[in-house]
Design an enzyme around this catalytic site. Structure first.
Site, mmCIF file in Angstrom:
data_model
loop_
_atom_site.group_PDB
_atom_site.id
_atom_site.type_symbol
_atom_site.label_atom_id
_atom_site.label_comp_id
_atom_site.label_asym_id
_atom_site.label_seq_id
_atom_site.Cartn_x
_atom_site.Cartn_y
_atom_site.Cartn_z
ATOM 1 N N GLY A 1 24.870 14.446 39.001
ATOM 2 C CA GLY A 1 24.185 14.456 37.719
ATOM 3 C C GLY A 1 24.455 13.220 36.890
ATOM 4 N N CYS A 2 24.757 13.448 35.609
ATOM 5 C CA CYS A 2 24.957 12.343 34.668
ATOM 6 C C CYS A 2 26.150 11.461 35.022
ATOM 7 C CB CYS A 2 25.115 12.889 33.259
ATOM 8 S SG CYS A 2 23.626 13.689 32.619
ATOM 9 N N ALA A 3 27.080 11.963 35.816
ATOM 10 C CA ALA A 3 28.236 11.162 36.234
ATOM 11 C C ALA A 3 27.914 10.260 37.419
ATOM 12 C CB ALA A 3 29.414 12.072 36.595
#
Length: 363
Positions: free
Chosen positions: A142-144
């Site tokens: 995801g966002c990481a």
């Protein structure tokens, strides 16, 4: 230390302003949300002006099967991914001799679509990579994902100092939109997420670099991955018959405030760097509240999050590519020699990925 020599981005073909998206979502959800007039205000307080998408507005008014959504993801990812790689290598050629066949490894990062063989394999049939290219697809971060991809490129280049490693991040979050999902998480997600593509080239220490004059580049001096146990319900996907439904906890800013600073301090202590030494903050702008939580947790001023805020304003949260959009702008702005930077992103797990950067013009 491994050096990020170039970053490219590709724009999806369709654009909508935040007010257009708000009207669209109001039309779709007003009959099912009794408190829609209160909830829809999240669009007005997002600090997002516009976002880019892989489909026109009319597409979101219709229902689509998971297969239809995913097919559009695959086709679009191959096309824009190949373009991003070409652009990234072209930018790098100002400073290093590099062609697709010279790339040693390709790290493909995504969480918004599924393909086997993975997208990187399909792109290999478009571009003249070596048939011995190391492929490392990363899914579900995801966002990481953008920060994690750079960290894994750092690991590879430390092991193989002559390596040239591409990190390709592709997310078409809008293609996961579930018209029939009347959850609050889905409504909030539609106020934040957009589509984007970014690619970075990371070089090992022994790669020959052309003279860069006054240009500085971020060298990765260290990384840290951190996992929070029993936190799966904070962020992620819920796979249902019509596709991926977003899990997005309202507690994310609170988690950042309480968890991030000790995490960062542990990392910086290991790297013998003080928080006050940080001059550039390559933050993943997950949202307005997320950026504020970063500032509050780390004691940073709004000046430190200016570029992340600009990226959020113009593109929204694109998940994994977003951090590379921020990094690209910082590289264009030519940071001072010796500046120390911190890159940070948070994602499903719940997890964080941190990188320490030092801006250098000589090797």
């Amino acid at each position: 230390m491994p050096t990020i020599i170039s970053v490219s981005t590709e724009m999806p073909p369709y654009r909508m302003t935040q007010s257009e998206i708000k009207d669209l979502i109001y039309t779709l959800f007003s009959s099912s949300f009794p408190k829609i007039d209160r909830l829809i205000k999240v669009f007005d307080h997002s600090d997002i002006h516009q976002r880019q998408f892989m489909a026109p507005k009319s597409w979101y008014l219709e229902s689509h099967t998971f297969a239809e959504k995913n097919q559009l993801y695959v086709e679009s990812a191959v096309n824009l991914g190949a373009d991003a790689i070409r652009s990234c290598i072209k930018l790098a050629n100002k400073h290093v001799t590099c062609e697709p066949e010279d790339i040693d490894a390709l790290i493909y990062v995504s969480s918004s679509g599924i393909s086997t063989p993975t997208i990187d394999a399909k792109i290999m049939n478009r571009l003249p990579f070596s048939s011995h290219l190391k492929r490392m697809p990363l899914w579900g971060l995801g966002c990481a994902g953008g920060a994690s991809g750079l960290s894994r490129a750092y690991d590879y280049c430390k092991a193989y100092p002559k390596a040239k490693v591409l990190v390709l991040c592709i997310e078409f979050c809008s293609l996961t939109f579930a018209k029939g999902d009347m959850s609050k998480s889905n409504l909030v997600g539609t106020s934040l997420f957009g589509d984007g593509v970014a690619c970075a080239l990371v070089l090992g220490d022994e790669v020959s670099i052309k003279a860069a004059n006054e240009q500085t580049f971020p060298q990765i001096t260290g990384t840290q991955s951190t996992f929070m146990a029993e936190s799966e319900d904070i962020m992620g996907w819920d796979l249902q018959e019509d596709g991926l439904h977003v899990i997005f906890s309202r507690d994310i800013p609170v988690v950042i405030e309480k968890w991030l600073k000790p995490n960062v301090e542990k990392f910086l202590t290991k790297m013998t760097v003080d928080l006050s030494d940080i001059r550039t903050f390559v933050a993943h702008p997950g949202g307005k509240k997320v950026l504020y939580a970063y500032e509050k947790a780390l004691g940073f001023s709004e000046k430190m999050t200016q570029i992340p805020r600009e990226i959020l304003f113009n593109h929204g949260n694109m998940s994994s590519p977003t951090l590379l959009y921020v990094l690209k702008e910082m590289m264009i702005n030519k940071q001072n020699e010796g500046n120390i930077g911190l890159a940070a992103a948070l994602g499903p797990g719940f997890c964080s990925e941190l990188l320490l950067l030092e801006w250098r013009r000589s090797w």
